[in-house]
Scaffold this motif. Structure first.
Motif, PDB file in Angstrom:
ATOM      1  N   ALA A 115       0.716  -1.311   0.078  1.00  0.00           N
ATOM      2  CA  ALA A 115       0.018   0.062  -0.022  1.00  0.00           C
ATOM      3  C   ALA A 115       0.772   1.232   0.195  1.00  0.00           C
ATOM      4  O   ALA A 115       0.573   2.143  -0.537  1.00  0.00           O
ATOM      5  CB  ALA A 115      -0.847   0.073   1.294  1.00  0.00           C
ATOM      6  N   LYS A 116       1.811   1.061   0.706  1.00  0.00           N
ATOM      7  CA  LYS A 116       2.751   2.499   0.647  1.00  0.00           C
ATOM      8  C   LYS A 116       3.586   2.570  -0.374  1.00  0.00           C
ATOM      9  O   LYS A 116       3.574   3.706  -1.179  1.00  0.00           O
ATOM     10  CB  LYS A 116       3.936   2.185   1.813  1.00  0.00           C
ATOM     11  N   ALA A 117       3.875   1.108  -1.174  1.00  0.00           N
ATOM     12  CA  ALA A 117       4.323   1.529  -2.489  1.00  0.00           C
ATOM     13  C   ALA A 117       3.642   1.980  -3.387  1.00  0.00           C
ATOM     14  O   ALA A 117       4.027   2.669  -4.425  1.00  0.00           O
ATOM     15  CB  ALA A 117       5.034   0.378  -2.911  1.00  0.00           C
ATOM     16  N   TYR A 118       2.259   1.751  -3.521  1.00  0.00           N
ATOM     17  CA  TYR A 118       1.292   2.123  -4.257  1.00  0.00           C
ATOM     18  C   TYR A 118       1.156   3.743  -4.226  1.00  0.00           C
ATOM     19  O   TYR A 118       0.950   4.478  -4.933  1.00  0.00           O
ATOM     20  CB  TYR A 118      -0.119   1.763  -4.213  1.00  0.00           C
ATOM     21  N   GLU A 119       1.188   4.221  -2.928  1.00  0.00           N
ATOM     22  CA  GLU A 119       1.038   5.391  -2.598  1.00  0.00           C
ATOM     23  C   GLU A 119       2.172   6.432  -3.329  1.00  0.00           C
ATOM     24  O   GLU A 119       1.864   7.496  -3.910  1.00  0.00           O
ATOM     25  CB  GLU A 119       0.962   5.730  -1.115  1.00  0.00           C
ATOM     26  N   ARG A 120       3.209   5.788  -3.168  1.00  0.00           N
ATOM     27  CA  ARG A 120       4.375   6.279  -3.794  1.00  0.00           C
ATOM     28  C   ARG A 120       4.442   6.611  -5.290  1.00  0.00           C
ATOM     29  O   ARG A 120       4.987   7.526  -5.818  1.00  0.00           O
ATOM     30  CB  ARG A 120       5.754   5.853  -3.402  1.00  0.00           C
ATOM     31  N   GLU A 121       3.940   5.468  -5.983  1.00  0.00           N
ATOM     32  CA  GLU A 121       4.035   5.525  -7.310  1.00  0.00           C
ATOM     33  C   GLU A 121       2.683   6.123  -7.977  1.00  0.00           C
ATOM     34  O   GLU A 121       3.024   6.825  -8.819  1.00  0.00           O
ATOM     35  CB  GLU A 121       3.909   4.073  -7.861  1.00  0.00           C
ATOM     36  N   TYR A 122       1.543   6.162  -7.453  1.00  0.00           N
ATOM     37  CA  TYR A 122       0.300   6.849  -7.973  1.00  0.00           C
ATOM     38  C   TYR A 122      -0.153   8.144  -6.943  1.00  0.00           C
ATOM     39  O   TYR A 122      -1.238   8.656  -7.758  1.00  0.00           O
ATOM     40  CB  TYR A 122      -0.678   5.624  -8.341  1.00  0.00           C
ATOM     41  N   GLY A 123       0.037   8.095  -5.984  1.00  0.00           N
ATOM     42  CA  GLY A 123      -0.287   9.402  -5.134  1.00  0.00           C
ATOM     43  C   GLY A 123      -1.288   9.099  -4.191  1.00  0.00           C
ATOM     44  O   GLY A 123      -1.629   9.999  -3.389  1.00  0.00           O
ATOM     45  N   PHE A 124      -2.290   8.060  -4.357  1.00  0.00           N
ATOM     46  CA  PHE A 124      -3.181   7.807  -3.536  1.00  0.00           C
ATOM     47  C   PHE A 124      -2.739   7.366  -2.170  1.00  0.00           C
ATOM     48  O   PHE A 124      -1.700   6.765  -2.079  1.00  0.00           O
ATOM     49  CB  PHE A 124      -4.186   6.658  -3.948  1.00  0.00           C
ATOM     50  N   SER A 125      -3.390   7.691  -1.097  1.00  0.00           N
ATOM     51  CA  SER A 125      -3.448   7.279   0.327  1.00  0.00           C
ATOM     52  C   SER A 125      -2.987   5.700   0.308  1.00  0.00           C
ATOM     53  O   SER A 125      -3.797   4.870  -0.245  1.00  0.00           O
ATOM     54  CB  SER A 125      -4.127   8.024   1.320  1.00  0.00           C
ATOM     55  N   ALA A 126      -2.187   5.510   1.435  1.00  0.00           N
ATOM     56  CA  ALA A 126      -1.879   4.201   1.547  1.00  0.00           C
ATOM     57  C   ALA A 126      -3.148   3.353   2.102  1.00  0.00           C
ATOM     58  O   ALA A 126      -3.376   2.323   1.902  1.00  0.00           O
ATOM     59  CB  ALA A 126      -0.971   4.028   2.622  1.00  0.00           C
ATOM     60  N   GLY A 127      -4.022   4.261   2.944  1.00  0.00           N
ATOM     61  CA  GLY A 127      -5.275   3.526   3.503  1.00  0.00           C
ATOM     62  C   GLY A 127      -6.227   3.207   2.026  1.00  0.00           C
ATOM     63  O   GLY A 127      -6.779   2.185   2.078  1.00  0.00           O
ATOM     64  N   VAL A 128      -6.303   4.227   1.295  1.00  0.00           N
ATOM     65  CA  VAL A 128      -7.203   3.978   0.145  1.00  0.00           C
ATOM     66  C   VAL A 128      -6.465   2.929  -0.722  1.00  0.00           C
ATOM     67  O   VAL A 128      -7.254   1.852  -1.107  1.00  0.00           O
ATOM     68  CB  VAL A 128      -7.259   5.189  -0.860  1.00  0.00           C
ATOM     69  N   ALA A 129      -5.223   2.796  -0.962  1.00  0.00           N
ATOM     70  CA  ALA A 129      -4.487   1.539  -1.548  1.00  0.00           C
ATOM     71  C   ALA A 129      -4.753   0.425  -1.005  1.00  0.00           C
ATOM     72  O   ALA A 129      -4.971  -0.751  -1.546  1.00  0.00           O
ATOM     73  CB  ALA A 129      -2.922   1.966  -1.777  1.00  0.00           C
ATOM     74  N   ALA A 130      -4.778   0.309   0.307  1.00  0.00           N
ATOM     75  CA  ALA A 130      -5.087  -0.930   0.995  1.00  0.00           C
ATOM     76  C   ALA A 130      -6.510  -1.446   0.722  1.00  0.00           C
ATOM     77  O   ALA A 130      -6.454  -2.616   0.484  1.00  0.00           O
ATOM     78  CB  ALA A 130      -4.891  -0.738   2.391  1.00  0.00           C
ATOM     79  N   ILE A 131      -7.296  -0.507   0.797  1.00  0.00           N
ATOM     80  CA  ILE A 131      -8.890  -1.064   0.381  1.00  0.00           C
ATOM     81  C   ILE A 131      -8.626  -1.708  -1.078  1.00  0.00           C
ATOM     82  O   ILE A 131      -9.330  -2.752  -1.689  1.00  0.00           O
ATOM     83  CB  ILE A 131      -9.812   0.144   0.413  1.00  0.00           C
TER      84      ILE A 131
END
Length: 437
Positions: free
Chosen positions: A104-120
């Motif tokens: 989720a943190k990696a997704y946040e870094r690459e695409y900008g969405f928060s880690a919480g949203v990415a986890a969902i």
């Protein structure tokens, strides 16, 4: 003074466009936070100080879908053909084996969405995008070790009946591994693997294994379908139609639809996006969602909405008529639409995939009713202006053929000379008399 204001607005629009161009990735969905981060200095000089302000500016700039930029929930900025499900799955495949919080943190870094949203999203979408034919049939292509017994046709001296019983037992053990199974799929696989066998052989094996059939599904004996489906939902913090365990046969079962409706009504399960659902517990753990906010949303909207005036989630957000803590989560429109749907306080229809709600009135509310309401409040609206008004006031991007069909099926009167719509022929006559006067 007006010229100064116009100049500032033009500068903001130009800076927003430049920021989008700098961050653009074709067929990719980014968050406005990342777009802002890429051009932070230039945007601030233009007066755009936060990602939220940038997103609001982009809504004014990119209202035409032909420009290849689409705006969505969670400050989403999409370029080209965006498929969130595929983007998340592809990302997860590139980071296979990593813990979900790291992912989720990696997704946040690459695409900008928060880690919480990415986890969902990882919960909802990070499943294999494609299944090969061999996987669908349940086969695994492996080399047989020399110390493993050979299969029936190759085993000299083995009794065919005994061998067949053993292999059928193995087949049932593999296929009936869950408490709920797709009967049609099991039968197709059986016919493929045992082309010479009668279907009754499989039926006897299913009975012996302790399963019964109901509406094209096999259930383990000991509980009714409702009980099995209740446990199925409880065991999955998120799920989507078509995923393992939630195949089409499951969605078609009346007991599943009943259990799902009840879970939605109780807010134990919440609609998320398209045919995706997520449990309240999961949203509470990740985003801090409160049950009091979920339960109060529909009643708050009902109180604030004007009776008889259609609205969409997009128009509610734009107008600011309803202030509610749930908007702070910036969930997809499907999430809020789902809460209004289960409340039973509104009549609704769907136009171009967007739910339109209305408070009050009797009977069914249809897309033609919506068009008639819009035209009645904008008498003489030109044909080309109607889709723009639907987009700006309701957030509905309606394709021209669909809009033409909806208008044709309504009671709206079309003036082919003026190329405009009126609520009725009488309204058109009044307008013509006024012009002549």
């Amino acid at each position: 003074m007006a010229e100064v204001v116009d100049s500032k607005q033009d500068g903001r629009a130009e800076a927003a466009r430049a920021a989008v161009s700098a961050a653009r990735r074709e067929d990719t969905e980014l968050c406005a936070r990342l777009v802002f981060r890429v051009s932070r200095n230039e945007l601030r000089r233009a007066g755009i100080t936060t990602p939220a302000v940038l997103y609001d500016e982009l809504k004014q700039v990119f209202w035409n879908a032909d420009e290849g930029v689409t705006l969505g929930d969670h400050l989403s900025v999409g370029f080209g053909m965006v498929d969130r499900r595929r983007q998340v799955r592809t990302f997860a495949e590139r980071h296979a084996g990593e813990p979900k919080n790291v992912l989720a943190k990696a997704y946040e870094r690459e695409y900008g969405f928060s880690a919480g949203v990415a986890a969902i999203w990882l919960d909802l979408f990070a499943e294999p995008a494609d299944v090969s034919v061999s996987e669908w049939l349940g086969f695994k292509s492996i080399e047989r070790p020399t110390d493993v017994p050979v299969s029936c046709p190759e085993a000299p001296g083995r009794d065919n009946a005994e061998c067949k019983a053993l292999t059928l037992e193995d087949f049932l053990a593999r296929e009936l591994a869950d408490q709920i199974c797709d009967a049609g799929l099991v039968r197709r696989r059986f016919a493929f693997e045992y082309p010479g066998e009668q279907p009754e052989t499989l039926d006897r094996g299913i009975d012996a294994a302790g399963y019964y059939e109901d509406h094209d599904l096999l259930f383990q004996e000991g509980d009714a379908p409702n009980g099995h489906f209740t446990r199925l939902l409880a065991a999955h913090p998120s799920f989507a139609k078509g995923e393992a365990g939630f195949e089409n046969a499951v969605w078609q079962h009346p007991a599943f639809r009943h259990v799902l409706r009840q879970a939605l009504s109780d807010h134990r399960v919440l609609a998320y996006e398209d045919d995706s659902y997520i449990s309240f517990t999961r949203l509470h753990d990740v985003l801090g969602l409160r049950m009091a906010d979920v339960e109060s949303y529909a009643s708050t909207v009902c109180i604030d909405a004007r009776e008889g005036e259609p609205f969409t989630i997009a128009s509610l957000r734009t107008s600011g008529a309803t202030v509610h803590p749930l908007y702070g989560l910036d969930m997809p429109d499907d999430f809020y639409e789902g809460l209004l749907d289960v409340a039973g306080l509104f009549r609704s229809c769907t136009l171009a995939g967007i739910k339109v709600f209305v408070v009050g009135g009797e009977g069914r509310f249809s897309a033609t009713d919506l068009i008639e309401w819009v035209v009645a409040r904008h008498e003489g609206i030109e044909r080309d202006d109607l889709p723009r008004l639907l987009a700006s006031d309701f957030g509905i991007a309606c394709p021209a053929p669909l809009l033409a069909t909806t208008v044709h099926n309504s009671d709206v009167y079309y003036d082919d000379i003026g190329d405009a719509y009126y609520s009725s022929m009488e309204a058109w006559k009044r307008e013509a008399r006024n012009e002549l006067a």
